[in-house]
Design a protein around this motif. Structure first.
Motif, PDB file in Angstrom:
ATOM      1  N   ASP A 229      -8.423 -10.742   7.829  1.00 20.06           N
ATOM      2  CA  ASP A 229      -7.607  -9.783   6.943  1.00 20.06           C
ATOM      3  C   ASP A 229      -7.644  -8.318   7.663  1.00 20.06           C
ATOM      4  O   ASP A 229      -7.138  -7.625   6.984  1.00 20.06           O
ATOM      5  CB  ASP A 229      -7.655  -9.808   5.719  1.00 20.06           C
ATOM      6  CG  ASP A 229      -8.982  -9.330   5.158  1.00 20.06           C
ATOM      7  OD1 ASP A 229      -9.758  -9.041   5.831  1.00 20.06           O
ATOM      8  OD2 ASP A 229      -9.284  -9.394   3.881  1.00 20.06           O
ATOM      9  N   THR A 231     -10.411  -6.477   7.657  1.00 18.49           N
ATOM     10  CA  THR A 231     -11.424  -5.886   7.184  1.00 18.49           C
ATOM     11  C   THR A 231     -12.796  -6.826   7.106  1.00 18.49           C
ATOM     12  O   THR A 231     -13.811  -6.578   7.292  1.00 18.49           O
ATOM     13  CB  THR A 231     -11.461  -5.215   5.749  1.00 18.49           C
ATOM     14  OG1 THR A 231     -10.876  -6.286   4.724  1.00 18.49           O
ATOM     15  CG2 THR A 231     -10.300  -4.015   6.039  1.00 18.49           C
ATOM     16  N   SER A 269      -6.044 -11.592  -4.882  1.00 22.07           N
ATOM     17  CA  SER A 269      -6.598 -10.371  -4.648  1.00 22.07           C
ATOM     18  C   SER A 269      -6.297  -9.551  -3.483  1.00 22.07           C
ATOM     19  O   SER A 269      -6.185  -8.445  -3.428  1.00 22.07           O
ATOM     20  CB  SER A 269      -8.235 -10.436  -4.986  1.00 22.07           C
ATOM     21  OG  SER A 269      -8.700 -11.476  -3.904  1.00 22.07           O
ATOM     22  N   ASN A 270      -6.337 -10.397  -2.385  1.00 25.75           N
ATOM     23  CA  ASN A 270      -6.002  -9.807  -1.124  1.00 25.75           C
ATOM     24  C   ASN A 270      -4.572  -9.587  -1.170  1.00 25.75           C
ATOM     25  O   ASN A 270      -4.137  -8.468  -0.466  1.00 25.75           O
ATOM     26  CB  ASN A 270      -6.281 -10.852   0.062  1.00 25.75           C
ATOM     27  CG  ASN A 270      -7.661 -11.167   0.345  1.00 25.75           C
ATOM     28  OD1 ASN A 270      -8.797 -10.386  -0.126  1.00 25.75           O
ATOM     29  ND2 ASN A 270      -7.922 -12.250   0.822  1.00 25.75           N
ATOM     30  N   VAL A 272      -2.947  -8.480  -3.631  1.00 24.79           N
ATOM     31  CA  VAL A 272      -2.554  -7.113  -4.257  1.00 24.79           C
ATOM     32  C   VAL A 272      -3.193  -5.834  -3.498  1.00 24.79           C
ATOM     33  O   VAL A 272      -2.582  -4.769  -3.557  1.00 24.79           O
ATOM     34  CB  VAL A 272      -3.603  -7.216  -5.665  1.00 24.79           C
ATOM     35  CG1 VAL A 272      -3.769  -5.784  -6.574  1.00 24.79           C
ATOM     36  CG2 VAL A 272      -3.098  -8.294  -6.690  1.00 24.79           C
ATOM     37  N   SER A 273      -4.373  -6.084  -2.614  1.00 27.72           N
ATOM     38  CA  SER A 273      -4.770  -5.008  -1.881  1.00 27.72           C
ATOM     39  C   SER A 273      -3.891  -4.512  -0.852  1.00 27.72           C
ATOM     40  O   SER A 273      -3.467  -3.341  -0.421  1.00 27.72           O
ATOM     41  CB  SER A 273      -6.213  -5.423  -1.217  1.00 27.72           C
ATOM     42  OG  SER A 273      -6.611  -4.431  -0.476  1.00 27.72           O
ATOM     43  N   PHE A 274      -3.241  -5.495  -0.148  1.00 30.44           N
ATOM     44  CA  PHE A 274      -2.311  -5.484   0.755  1.00 30.44           C
ATOM     45  C   PHE A 274      -1.042  -4.619   0.034  1.00 30.44           C
ATOM     46  O   PHE A 274      -0.324  -3.803   0.736  1.00 30.44           O
ATOM     47  CB  PHE A 274      -1.714  -6.424   1.616  1.00 30.44           C
ATOM     48  CG  PHE A 274      -2.593  -6.947   2.969  1.00 30.44           C
ATOM     49  CD1 PHE A 274      -2.211  -6.728   4.055  1.00 30.44           C
ATOM     50  CD2 PHE A 274      -4.131  -7.376   2.564  1.00 30.44           C
ATOM     51  CE1 PHE A 274      -3.055  -7.204   5.018  1.00 30.44           C
ATOM     52  CE2 PHE A 274      -4.720  -7.640   3.712  1.00 30.44           C
ATOM     53  CZ  PHE A 274      -4.180  -7.591   4.935  1.00 30.44           C
ATOM     54  N   TYR A 275      -0.430  -5.127  -0.785  1.00 30.06           N
ATOM     55  CA  TYR A 275       0.598  -4.559  -1.657  1.00 30.06           C
ATOM     56  C   TYR A 275       0.398  -3.069  -1.881  1.00 30.06           C
ATOM     57  O   TYR A 275       1.189  -2.441  -1.353  1.00 30.06           O
ATOM     58  CB  TYR A 275       0.888  -5.268  -2.864  1.00 30.06           C
ATOM     59  CG  TYR A 275       2.181  -5.136  -3.645  1.00 30.06           C
ATOM     60  CD1 TYR A 275       3.012  -6.292  -3.615  1.00 30.06           C
ATOM     61  CD2 TYR A 275       2.400  -4.020  -4.371  1.00 30.06           C
ATOM     62  CE1 TYR A 275       4.292  -6.052  -4.210  1.00 30.06           C
ATOM     63  CE2 TYR A 275       3.737  -3.811  -4.733  1.00 30.06           C
ATOM     64  CZ  TYR A 275       4.641  -4.924  -5.010  1.00 30.06           C
ATOM     65  OH  TYR A 275       5.836  -4.730  -5.486  1.00 30.06           O
ATOM     66  N   LYS A 276      -0.644  -2.667  -2.506  1.00 28.05           N
ATOM     67  CA  LYS A 276      -0.736  -1.241  -2.798  1.00 28.05           C
ATOM     68  C   LYS A 276      -1.026  -0.445  -1.506  1.00 28.05           C
ATOM     69  O   LYS A 276      -0.531   0.502  -1.391  1.00 28.05           O
ATOM     70  CB  LYS A 276      -2.022  -1.094  -3.416  1.00 28.05           C
ATOM     71  CG  LYS A 276      -2.045  -1.544  -5.159  1.00 28.05           C
ATOM     72  CD  LYS A 276      -3.273  -1.796  -6.093  1.00 28.05           C
ATOM     73  CE  LYS A 276      -3.097  -2.081  -7.337  1.00 28.05           C
ATOM     74  NZ  LYS A 276      -4.431  -1.912  -8.041  1.00 28.05           N
ATOM     75  N   GLN A 277      -1.747  -0.779  -0.387  1.00 26.09           N
ATOM     76  CA  GLN A 277      -1.888   0.032   0.662  1.00 26.09           C
ATOM     77  C   GLN A 277      -0.791   0.245   1.556  1.00 26.09           C
ATOM     78  O   GLN A 277      -0.327   0.989   1.788  1.00 26.09           O
ATOM     79  CB  GLN A 277      -3.069  -0.800   1.550  1.00 26.09           C
ATOM     80  CG  GLN A 277      -4.445  -0.748   0.723  1.00 26.09           C
ATOM     81  CD  GLN A 277      -5.345  -1.458   1.810  1.00 26.09           C
ATOM     82  OE1 GLN A 277      -5.395  -1.205   2.976  1.00 26.09           O
ATOM     83  NE2 GLN A 277      -6.286  -2.348   1.398  1.00 26.09           N
TER      84      GLN A 277
END
Length: 499
Positions: A229, A231, A269-270, A272-277
């Motif tokens: 992904d 990271t 969870s991934n 959500v992380s991509f969405y925010k970034q």
């Protein structure tokens, strides 16, 4: 007979003699080459190096050092020839640039047209393998090829363009790794322009299934195909790719900005992380993401719910007004970007059809200001299709509807087309006609099923509009008008269909 140097012979009226200096044949064995056979000049344009130096020794008899010198001399001569060609091209370019008419024409062209004209003038005398193109020339050619490979092959026959192999080699040098491409977002912001209306966009994300396999990239010395992904990289072989894309609302542009290889579906969870970034990175460069669109996958629903719950907790801690179905993405300086999560209308249509297959749908509608209640049943849809197939074999009212549309054991549940054809105005009209008392083919309460199908058809049209104008048959399938207020139209859909 000892070998002699080739004499210079004046060409006669019928033939002339030519000799190969490095040939081992005798003068008697050398054939006479006639002018009709070859039509070559008496002297070669580029004499062999050994002939120019006056060396009669055979090349096969060279020692190792002599062979190195011979190879060096040949490479130097080739470089001299290339420099001579460049000098001639520069001279021709200077001559053309001095022409007032040509200079005036070039100044009026766009940068892309200027590059194209320069590449044509630079390569029109060169052989196919001797042509040279700048990186900008290759980038312009890639844009044409990506638009239509067939058109590019046609243009290659008319103009001097880089070969498809050259374009693939150029693209192979571009390193695109999993994760979020902040550079791509910055370039996209510059290409969109300063207009605030053009910068309004939506975030779209989805995943596709791929064949699990591994590939080795020699120019990067790495193996791709594992779960990655950007990271975190694991030893699991990926079988899905999740892609995040930004698309314009008022202007027709779209660009993928992130992707990730994953095993099965991407974790919530991934997501959500991509969405925010992505929202934070896009907002930082001036793009305005107002909504997000995804399908109704279990992980997508879980990620959207997690984002909504977090937004509610943030609002509650700040004593702010809690709004349902609005995601607040944190930004620097204690700012927030509000994003409205939406589900893809085709998937909503399939989900509604799948629900109606299993159970009846109870709904309310308004008639002349009064609220009424009805029940829609999938059994009535099956009965009307059966009647249409038995009684109207020649002149069918529903020729496109088959068992793959209504039989729950034969339905291809992933095909949006099948759901859209069943939940349509045409099927609703036939059910309404068969439910009339004078017809008597369906019970009177089948009218409610027709009512619901017509409402679903209009709702789907209202959220399925494109950038084009209004259709005569489907008046709701168009851009959402700002002045009227499309939410009013959604509230009045049932009222507008009455009668």
């Amino acid at each position: 007979m000892s070998r002699q140097s080739a004499p210079v012979v004046e060409p006669g009226p019928s033939h002339f003699l030519t000799y190969d200096i490095e040939s081992t044949e005798t003068e008697e064995a050398r054939p006479i080459k006639t002018q009709r056979e070859h039509l070559l000049p008496t002297e070669r344009k580029h004499k062999p190096i050994l002939s120019q130096l006056g060396i009669k020794k055979k090349k096969v008899a060279f020692s190792e050092d002599e062979m190195k010198l011979y190879s060096l001399a040949r490479s130097l001569r080739n470089r001299v020839r290339k420099l001579e060609n460049v000098r001639n091209q520069l001279k021709a370019a200077r001559d053309i640039a001095k022409d007032e008419a040509v200079r005036h024409l070039i100044e009026e062209l766009t940068p892309v047209q200027q590059r194209f004209l320069e590449s044509q003038l630079r390569n029109y005398k060169c052989k196919s393998k001797a042509r040279s193109f700048t990186f900008e020339d290759k980038a312009d050619a890639i844009a044409i090829h990506k638009s239509s490979p067939r058109t590019y092959r046609l243009l290659s026959k008319m103009f001097i363009l880089p070969s498809e192999r050259t374009l693939k080699a150029t693209l192979g040098k571009v390193s695109i790794r999993p994760g979020i491409s902040n550079h791509m977002i910055e370039v996209l912001s510059r290409r969109v322009g300063p207009n605030e209306k053009d910068r309004i966009c939506v975030l779209i994300f989805d995943e596709i299934q791929i064949q699990p396999h591994l590939d080795y990239l020699p120019h990067e010395d790495r193996v791709i195909g594992f779960e990655d992904d950007g990271t975190t990289r694991t030893g699991e072989v990926a079988d899905h790719v999740a892609v995040f894309m930004i698309r314009g609302v008022y202007r027709r542009w779209k660009q993928p900005v992130a992707f990730a290889f994953c095993k099965s579906a991407m974790k919530a969870s991934n997501i959500v992380s991509f969405y925010k970034q992505i929202v934070a990175a896009a907002t930082a460069v001036g793009l305005n993401i107002v909504a997000s669109v995804c399908d109704m996958g279990s992980n997508n629903i879980k990620a959207i719910n997690a984002l909504l719950d977090h937004s509610k907790r943030v609002r509650a801690s700040e004593d702010d007004v809690v709004q349902d179905n609005v995601i607040r993405v944190p930004l620097p300086d204690n700012q927030y970007q509000e994003v409205i999560p939406l589900f893809d209308p085709p998937h909503l249509l399939k989900a509604f059809r799948n629900g109606l297959l299993e159970r009846d749908c109870q709904f309310t509608y308004v008639v002349r200001g009064q609220q009424k209640r009805g029940v829609a049943k999938w059994a009535y849809i099956q009965r009307v299709v059966k009647i249409d197939r038995e009684k109207n074999r020649v002149f069918r009212l529903l020729p496109k509807i088959s068992a793959q549309h209504v039989d729950k054991f034969k339905i291809r549940k992933m095909k949006v087309k099948l759901a859209a054809q069943v939940l349509s105005q045409r099927v609703a009209a036939v059910i309404n006609e068969f439910a009339r008392p004078e017809t008597g083919r369906l019970p009177p309460d089948a009218y409610y099923t027709a009512k619901l199908l017509l409402e679903i058809d209009q709702i789907f049209d209202s959220v399925n509009g494109g950038f084009g104008g209004q259709s005569e048959k489907k008046k709701l399938r168009r851009r959402i008008p700002v002045i009227i207020g499309w939410w009013k139209c959604w509230n009045m859909i049932v009222k507008s269909t009455e009668g």
